[in-house]
Scaffold this active site. Structure first.
Site, PDB file in Angstrom:
ATOM      1  N   LYS A 110      38.970  28.717  -4.742  1.00 38.85           N
ATOM      2  CA  LYS A 110      39.677  28.042  -3.511  1.00 38.85           C
ATOM      3  C   LYS A 110      40.345  28.963  -2.758  1.00 38.85           C
ATOM      4  O   LYS A 110      40.454  28.982  -1.221  1.00 38.85           O
ATOM      5  CB  LYS A 110      40.582  26.986  -4.069  1.00 38.85           C
ATOM      6  CG  LYS A 110      41.666  27.765  -4.980  1.00 38.85           C
ATOM      7  CD  LYS A 110      41.995  27.099  -6.098  1.00 38.85           C
ATOM      8  CE  LYS A 110      42.167  27.600  -7.273  1.00 38.85           C
ATOM      9  NZ  LYS A 110      42.062  26.922  -8.830  1.00 38.85           N
ATOM     10  N   VAL A 137      38.293  22.657  -5.307  1.00 37.54           N
ATOM     11  CA  VAL A 137      39.565  21.657  -5.051  1.00 37.54           C
ATOM     12  C   VAL A 137      39.478  20.356  -6.024  1.00 37.54           C
ATOM     13  O   VAL A 137      38.741  19.708  -6.390  1.00 37.54           O
ATOM     14  CB  VAL A 137      39.590  20.825  -3.647  1.00 37.54           C
ATOM     15  CG1 VAL A 137      40.660  20.166  -3.622  1.00 37.54           C
ATOM     16  CG2 VAL A 137      39.379  21.900  -2.583  1.00 37.54           C
ATOM     17  N   LYS A 210      44.111  24.665  -1.260  1.00 37.11           N
ATOM     18  CA  LYS A 210      43.249  23.369  -1.403  1.00 37.11           C
ATOM     19  C   LYS A 210      43.477  22.640  -0.294  1.00 37.11           C
ATOM     20  O   LYS A 210      42.574  21.880   0.270  1.00 37.11           O
ATOM     21  CB  LYS A 210      43.613  22.566  -2.703  1.00 37.11           C
ATOM     22  CG  LYS A 210      43.232  23.384  -3.831  1.00 37.11           C
ATOM     23  CD  LYS A 210      43.839  22.971  -5.216  1.00 37.11           C
ATOM     24  CE  LYS A 210      43.572  23.745  -6.502  1.00 37.11           C
ATOM     25  NZ  LYS A 210      44.254  23.539  -7.605  1.00 37.11           N
TER      26      LYS A 210
HETATM   27  N1  LIG Z   1      40.273  27.562 -14.994  1.00 39.56           N
HETATM   28  C1  LIG Z   1      40.367  26.382 -14.360  1.00 39.56           C
HETATM   29  O1  LIG Z   1      40.702  25.197 -14.568  1.00 39.56           O
HETATM   30  C2  LIG Z   1      39.835  26.374 -12.799  1.00 39.56           C
HETATM   31  C3  LIG Z   1      39.829  25.125 -12.031  1.00 39.56           C
HETATM   32  C4  LIG Z   1      39.029  24.987 -10.881  1.00 39.56           C
HETATM   33  C5  LIG Z   1      38.859  26.374 -10.277  1.00 39.56           C
HETATM   34  N2  LIG Z   1      38.992  27.345 -10.742  1.00 39.56           N
HETATM   35  C6  LIG Z   1      38.562  28.667 -10.174  1.00 39.56           C
HETATM   36  O2  LIG Z   1      37.218  29.159 -11.117  1.00 39.56           O
HETATM   37  C7  LIG Z   1      37.186  30.500 -11.072  1.00 39.56           C
HETATM   38  C8  LIG Z   1      37.042  30.997 -12.295  1.00 39.56           C
HETATM   39  O3  LIG Z   1      38.328  30.687 -13.010  1.00 39.56           O
HETATM   40  P1  LIG Z   1      38.415  31.004 -14.454  1.00 39.56           P
HETATM   41  O4  LIG Z   1      39.645  30.062 -15.085  1.00 39.56           O
HETATM   42  O5  LIG Z   1      37.141  30.773 -15.314  1.00 39.56           O
HETATM   43  O6  LIG Z   1      38.904  32.482 -14.605  1.00 39.56           O
HETATM   44  P2  LIG Z   1      38.867  33.561 -15.825  1.00 39.56           P
HETATM   45  O7  LIG Z   1      38.856  32.950 -17.077  1.00 39.56           O
HETATM   46  O8  LIG Z   1      40.019  34.426 -15.425  1.00 39.56           O
HETATM   47  O9  LIG Z   1      37.382  34.031 -15.915  1.00 39.56           O
HETATM   48  C9  LIG Z   1      36.864  35.223 -14.797  1.00 39.56           C
HETATM   49  C10 LIG Z   1      35.766  35.747 -15.138  1.00 39.56           C
HETATM   50  O10 LIG Z   1      35.238  36.568 -14.231  1.00 39.56           O
HETATM   51  C11 LIG Z   1      35.113  37.851 -14.666  1.00 39.56           C
HETATM   52  N3  LIG Z   1      35.610  38.980 -13.658  1.00 39.56           N
HETATM   53  C12 LIG Z   1      36.918  38.703 -12.907  1.00 39.56           C
HETATM   54  N4  LIG Z   1      37.035  39.547 -12.047  1.00 39.56           N
HETATM   55  C13 LIG Z   1      35.803  40.355 -12.236  1.00 39.56           C
HETATM   56  C14 LIG Z   1      35.561  41.741 -11.588  1.00 39.56           C
HETATM   57  N5  LIG Z   1      36.315  42.314 -10.794  1.00 39.56           N
HETATM   58  N6  LIG Z   1      34.534  42.522 -12.179  1.00 39.56           N
HETATM   59  C15 LIG Z   1      33.732  41.846 -13.120  1.00 39.56           C
HETATM   60  N7  LIG Z   1      34.017  40.505 -13.910  1.00 39.56           N
HETATM   61  C16 LIG Z   1      35.039  39.886 -13.487  1.00 39.56           C
HETATM   62  C17 LIG Z   1      35.967  38.096 -15.959  1.00 39.56           C
HETATM   63  O11 LIG Z   1      35.299  39.127 -16.833  1.00 39.56           O
HETATM   64  P3  LIG Z   1      35.790  39.197 -18.354  1.00 39.56           P
HETATM   65  O12 LIG Z   1      35.585  37.845 -19.026  1.00 39.56           O
HETATM   66  O13 LIG Z   1      35.162  40.247 -18.705  1.00 39.56           O
HETATM   67  O14 LIG Z   1      37.267  39.350 -18.315  1.00 39.56           O
HETATM   68  C18 LIG Z   1      35.820  36.508 -16.527  1.00 39.56           C
HETATM   69  O15 LIG Z   1      34.748  36.343 -17.117  1.00 39.56           O
HETATM   70  C19 LIG Z   1      38.589  30.830 -10.225  1.00 39.56           C
HETATM   71  O16 LIG Z   1      38.110  31.033  -8.567  1.00 39.56           O
HETATM   72  C20 LIG Z   1      39.504  29.920 -10.166  1.00 39.56           C
HETATM   73  O17 LIG Z   1      40.264  29.590  -9.165  1.00 39.56           O
HETATM   74  C21 LIG Z   1      39.287  27.418 -12.307  1.00 39.56           C
END
Ligand SMILES: NC(=O)c1ccc[n+]([C@@H]2O[C@H](COP(=O)([O-])OP(=O)(O)OC[C@H]3O[C@@H](n4cnc5c(N)ncnc54)[C@H](OP(=O)(O)O)[C@@H]3O)[C@@H](O)[C@H]2O)c1
Length: 437
Positions: A110, A137, A210
Site C-alpha cells: 500500500k 487495502v 489505504k
Molecule cells: N502482514 C500483513 O498482515 C499484511 C497485510 C496486508 C498487506 N501487507 C503488505 O504485504 C507486504 C509484506 O508484508 P509482510 O508482513 O509479509 O512483511 P515481512 O513479514 O516483513 O516480510 C518481508 C519479506 O520481504 C523480504 N525483504 C524485505 N526487504 C528486503 C530486501 N531489501 N531485500 C530482500 N528481501 C527483502 C524479507 O526477507 P527475509 O525473510 O529474509 O527477512 C521477507 O521475506 C508489505 O507491503 C505489507 O504492507 C501485509
C-alpha cells in the site's frame, strides 16, 4: 482440467519476499494447486523466491527456489511476479524491472501504491501487463475489485471505513476495558501488532495510504498519500471514550473519501483519516479488534459494507491469490485487467471543505448568560447546535455541545472563537462525529 488445459504450459510465478504474507502464499499455492490449475486452465509453478536472508528456515518453500539476488527474480521473465517485501525501495525498482521484462505484477504494497501508483500503472500499460493490488487495502476483504470493476457502472459518492486493524484493536480495548492509551499501546506492541515503525499505525499513515488508494479508485482521480489529511489516535483519551459512550457513541479511526459538491464553490473530493465518534447503532461501531470494514455509498447501488480480516498471512495471501488467478487467466486466455482510471481529474480539496459534525467539550465559567454567549459563537460562524449537555454547578461547569453538519472550516473557526472567550476556561476536547444523517 481438460485435455487442452493439461497441455497448456505452466504459469511461472516468481515472488519477492517470503515473510508473513509470502510464506502463506507459497503454502496456499501448494495446498490448492489442483483447484487453482482448474480455475486458471494451467498449472501454477513457483520458480523463484527473493529474500534478504537465504538461511532463515522457511517451511514449505524448497531451499533451491530461494535467492538473495532480487534482481534475478524481477528479471526472471516469469508470467507473474508477486511483490510482498514491502517498503518503497527496492520494491519500486524491482516491480518496474519485472514489468519491463514482461511479467504481470501483483503487490500487497500500500505504501508504494499510495506514493507512486502512477509510475506502476504506466509501466504496466507500456508493457501490456497486469497490475493487481487487492491485498494492499483491507487484507482479505474484496474491495479493490468491487471499486475497480463491479461499481464501474455506478457513481461512488463516499467511502468510509476502518482500515487499520491495530488502531482498531487499541481503541476497542480502550472502549471495552477502560484502558488508557499507553496501556493498549504496550499490549499491541507485545502482541506484535504494531508495524516496525509504530507511527505508521498510530499516526494514521497506514490508513492514509489505504485511503489514497480507495479514493483514487472511487473517484477516478489521482490521489497520493500527500493529498490525505491525517490525524492519528495518540490524542484520544479515556475521558473522550467515556464521554462518547455516555452519549451513545464509540470512537474509531476512520478513513473517509467523499465527493464534495456545493453550489458556490468548486467541486472536488476530500480524503481524510482521523478519530471520529460514530453512533453505537452504526454498522462500523460493531467492527471490533483487528477486523476491518469499509462502507461504500454509490448513487444507484446505495449503501454497501465490506467486512473481514484486514491483515494476517493467510487472509492477505487469499487476496493475492485471487489476483494471481485473474492475471494467470489473462496469460492463458489473453486480455488484461483494468489499468489506471484518473479521467475525472477532480480537485483534491482542503479538509476545510469537508462536511462533518463536531463534538465540543468545554470547561466554562458557571455564571448567568454563558450558554447564550456560547450559542452566539456557534451561530456567528454559521454552525447550528444539535444538543447541549451541561455537567456541574459552581465555579466550574462542563458543557458538551454537539453540532449539526457544517463545513470543517466553519467548525474550526467556531473553536478558535470559543478559545478566545472569557466565558470559556478551556476547550477540553473536540472530535468529529460521523455516521449520523
Ligand atoms: N502482514 C500483513 O498482515 C499484511 C497485510 C496486508 C498487506 N501487507 C503488505 O504485504 C507486504 C509484506 O508484508 P509482510 O508482513 O509479509 O512483511 P515481512 O513479514 O516483513 O516480510 C518481508 C519479506 O520481504 C523480504 N525483504 C524485505 N526487504 C528486503 C530486501 N531489501 N531485500 C530482500 N528481501 C527483502 C524479507 O526477507 P527475509 O525473510 O529474509 O527477512 C521477507 O521475506 C508489505 O507491503 C505489507 O504492507 C501485509
Amino acid at each position: 482440467m481438460s485435455e487442452r488445459d493439461k497441455s497448456a504450459p505452466p504459469i511461472r510465478i516468481a515472488m519477492l519476499g517470503a515473510g508473513t504474507v509470502g510464506s502463506s502464499i507459497a503454502r496456499l499455492l501448494t495446498r490448492h494447486q489442483h483447484d487453482l490449475a482448474h480455475r486458471v486452465g494451467a498449472n501454477l509453478e513457483l520458480i523463484s523466491v527473493g529474500v534478504k536472508d537465504i538461511n532463515k528456515p522457511r517451511e514449505g518453500i524448497p531451499q533451491s527456489l530461494l535467492t538473495q539476488d532480487l534482481e534475478s527474480v524481477a528479471l526472471s521473465r516469469a508470467d507473474i511476479v508477486i511483490e510482498v517485501m514491502g517498503g518503497i525501495e527496492p520494491a519500486r525498482t524491482l516491480i518496474l524491472a519485472a514489468m519491463n521484462a514482461g511479467s504481470s505484477v501483483i503487490t500487497a504494497n500500500k505504501a508504494l501504491m499510495a506514493e507512486d501508483g502512477a509510475a506502476l500503472y504506466s509501466a504496466a500499460e507500456e508493457s501490456g501487463v497486469d497490475l493487481y493490488f487487492e491485498a494492499a487495502v483491507a487484507g482479505a476483504i474484496p474491495l479493490i475489485r468491487p471499486l475497480r470493476e463491479s461499481l464501474a457502472g455506478d457513481r461512488v459518492t463516499k467511502v468510509m471505513g476502518i482500515v487499520n486493524g491495530t488502531t482498531n484493536f487499541m481503541l476497542t480495548k480502550m472502549d471495552e476495558e477502560g484502558a488508557e492509551y499507553d496501556e493498549v499501546f504496550a499490549e499491541a506492541d507485545s502482541l506484535g501488532y504494531l508495524e516496525a515503525d509504530p507511527s505508521l499505525d498510530v499516526d494514521g499513515i497506514d490508513a492514509a495510504a489505504k485511503a489514497a488508494i480507495l479514493a483514487e479508485l472511487a473517484f477516478h482521480t489521482r490521489v497520493t498519500l500527500a493529498d490525505v489529511y491525517c490525524e492519528g489516535i495518540g490524542s484520544v483519551t479515556k475521558a473522550d471514550i467515556t464521554a462518547a459512550r455516555d452519549m451513545g457513541f464509540v470512537i474509531k479511526l476512520l478513513a473517509i473519501a467523499e465527493l464534495i459538491s456545493t453550489d458556490d464553490l468548486e467541486d472536488g473530493i476530500v480524503v481524510r483519516v482521523h478519530p471520529a465518534m460514530i453512533p453505537l447503532n452504526h454498522p462500523l461501531a460493531n467492527v471490533r479488534g483487528s477486523f476491518n470494514a469499509v462502507f461504500v455509498h454509490a448513487e444507484a447501488a446505495g449503501e454497501m459494507m465490506f467486512y473481514g480480516r484486514g491483515a494476517g498471512g493467510d487472509p492477505t495471501a487469499s487476496a493475492v491469490l485471487g489476483d494471481v488467478v485473474a492475471a494467470a487467466r489473462h496469460r492463458v486466455l489473453g486480455g488484461r485487467g483494468p489499468g489506471e482510471s484518473t479521467y475525472s481529474g477532480l480537485k483534491v480539496l482542503d479538509i476545510g471543505r469537508a462536511e462533518t459534525r463536531y463534538y465540543v467539550n468545554l470547561d466554562v465559567r458557571d455564571r448567568p448568560g454563558v450558554l447564550a454567549q456560547i450559542a452566539n459563537a456557534f451561530a456567528a460562524n454559521g454552525v447550528s447546535i444539535q444538543v447541549v449537555r451541561q455537567d456541574g454547578h459552581g465555579y466550574e461547569a462542563g458543557l458538551i455541545v454537539r453540532t449539526h453538519r457544517g463545513s470543517e472550516a466553519a467548525l474550526r473557526a467556531t473553536v478558535v472563537q470559543l478559545e478566545s472567550m472569557d466565558e470559556v476556561r478551556k476547550v477540553v476536547g473536540v472530535m468529529r462525529v460521523e455516521g449520523e444523517e
